[in-house]
Design an enzyme around this catalytic site. Structure first.
Site, PDB file in Angstrom:
ATOM      1  N   LEU A   1       0.888  -0.973   0.095  1.00 42.01           N
ATOM      2  CA  LEU A   1      -0.007  -0.200   0.000  1.00 42.01           C
ATOM      3  C   LEU A   1       0.860   1.138  -0.181  1.00 42.01           C
ATOM      4  O   LEU A   1       2.059   1.145   0.801  1.00 42.01           O
ATOM      5  CB  LEU A   1      -0.914   0.071   1.095  1.00 42.01           C
ATOM      6  CG  LEU A   1      -2.129  -1.179   1.409  1.00 42.01           C
ATOM      7  CD1 LEU A   1      -2.791  -0.842   2.661  1.00 42.01           C
ATOM      8  CD2 LEU A   1      -2.947  -1.136   0.183  1.00 42.01           C
ATOM      9  N   ASP A   2       0.648   2.432  -0.716  1.00 43.71           N
ATOM     10  CA  ASP A   2       1.283   3.542  -0.535  1.00 43.71           C
ATOM     11  C   ASP A   2       1.375   4.014   0.571  1.00 43.71           C
ATOM     12  O   ASP A   2       0.622   3.717   1.535  1.00 43.71           O
ATOM     13  CB  ASP A   2       0.688   4.536  -1.613  1.00 43.71           C
ATOM     14  CG  ASP A   2       0.341   4.102  -2.930  1.00 43.71           C
ATOM     15  OD1 ASP A   2       0.877   3.229  -3.307  1.00 43.71           O
ATOM     16  OD2 ASP A   2      -0.571   4.844  -3.470  1.00 43.71           O
ATOM     17  N   ARG A   3       2.451   4.843   0.800  1.00 41.72           N
ATOM     18  CA  ARG A   3       2.584   5.465   2.243  1.00 41.72           C
ATOM     19  C   ARG A   3       1.316   6.167   2.529  1.00 41.72           C
ATOM     20  O   ARG A   3       0.836   6.017   3.727  1.00 41.72           O
ATOM     21  CB  ARG A   3       3.940   6.431   2.431  1.00 41.72           C
ATOM     22  CG  ARG A   3       4.543   6.875   3.649  1.00 41.72           C
ATOM     23  CD  ARG A   3       5.279   7.877   3.737  1.00 41.72           C
ATOM     24  NE  ARG A   3       4.706   9.124   2.807  1.00 41.72           N
ATOM     25  CZ  ARG A   3       5.519  10.303   2.558  1.00 41.72           C
ATOM     26  NH1 ARG A   3       6.516  10.097   3.134  1.00 41.72           N
ATOM     27  NH2 ARG A   3       4.744  11.119   2.135  1.00 41.72           N
TER      28      ARG A   3
END
Ligand code: URA
Length: 237
Positions: free
Chosen positions: A101-103
């Protein structure tokens, strides 16, 4: 497997460290009786410093990933691994995130040390839907569901169209999107392709396993039961 190797493989220390832990009487049964390195005891009956031994290989963890943490083992920023006991980073086999998952994305993040299981979840061929709830900067145009379902949408800079994805409208600037691929920043780029921008993104489910059913607040995690793991491959009811 010998106890020293078993415990060392779970990240508690080198074999030499674990041998010393036996000598110091830190490895016991649930009643506090000291165990010896050549004892034969079931995994569930081993305690370290009074706590049950971590689960054996085949572990699947669900985390409610908060915004601001990176899915990487090495990065100058805060890492999702920082939310787990440090020894989890030294397990053999290695505990990896199931996709990323993206930051700036929150929500359901799985970890496992089972490479085959990981592949069954992330492989686009397996078609396990990853479900995201997106908050958007602009009102939906109205044609997004048709566009995403078409199987022809090309993301900026790519030459292979996305496989069909499902969009449900939750509000003028809110949508739920289910995708079976895991391309870089995929959901954000899908909305960018419609001239919109995602301002908040949360993964709410992986297959039939829903974040809301797990009782995890942001930053919390726990090992999943076999039934919960099976839900990933079911509809979730
Ligand atoms: N799509 C994104 O854009 N970001 C994620 O973290 C996951 C899917």
């Amino acid at each position: 497997m010998k106890l020293v190797k078993l415990i060392a493989n779970l990240g508690y220390g080198s074999r030499r460290d674990v041998t010393a832990m036996f000598r110091e009487g830190r490895i016991t049964d649930p009643d506090g009786e000291v165990l010896y390195a050549d004892d034969k005891v079931p995994h569930a009956d081993i305690h370290v410093d009074g706590e049950p031994l971590d689960p054996p290989p085949g572990l699947v963890i669900a985390m409610h990933k908060p915004v601001g943490y990176t899915c990487s083992t090495r990065d100058p920023s805060r890492l999702v691994y920082d939310l787990l006991p440090p020894r989890f980073r030294s397990r053999n086999p290695l505990l990896s995130t199931v996709g990323r998952l993206d930051r700036d994305t929150s929500g359901l993040l799985l970890f496992t040390d089972d490479g085959q299981l990981l592949h069954r979840i992330i492989s686009p061929k397996a078609s396990v839907p990853k479900v995201y709830e997106a908050e958007l900067a602009e009102d939906l145009r109205g044609d997004e569901a048709v566009l995403f379902a078409a199987g022809t949408l090309l993301l900026d800079g790519e030459t292979t169209p996305l496989v069909p994805a499902k969009l449900d409208v939750l509000g003028p600037r809110q949508a739920r999107v289910a995708v079976t691929e895991g391309r870089y920043h995929q959901v954000r780029r899908m909305f960018a392709a419609t001239g919109n921008a995602v301002i908040a993104l949360q993964r709410s489910a992986v297959g039939g396993l829903r974040l809301d059913d797990l009782g995890l607040d942001a930053g919390e995690w726990r090992a999943l039961s076999a039934d919960e793991i099976a839900r990933v491959f079911g509809t979730g009811g």
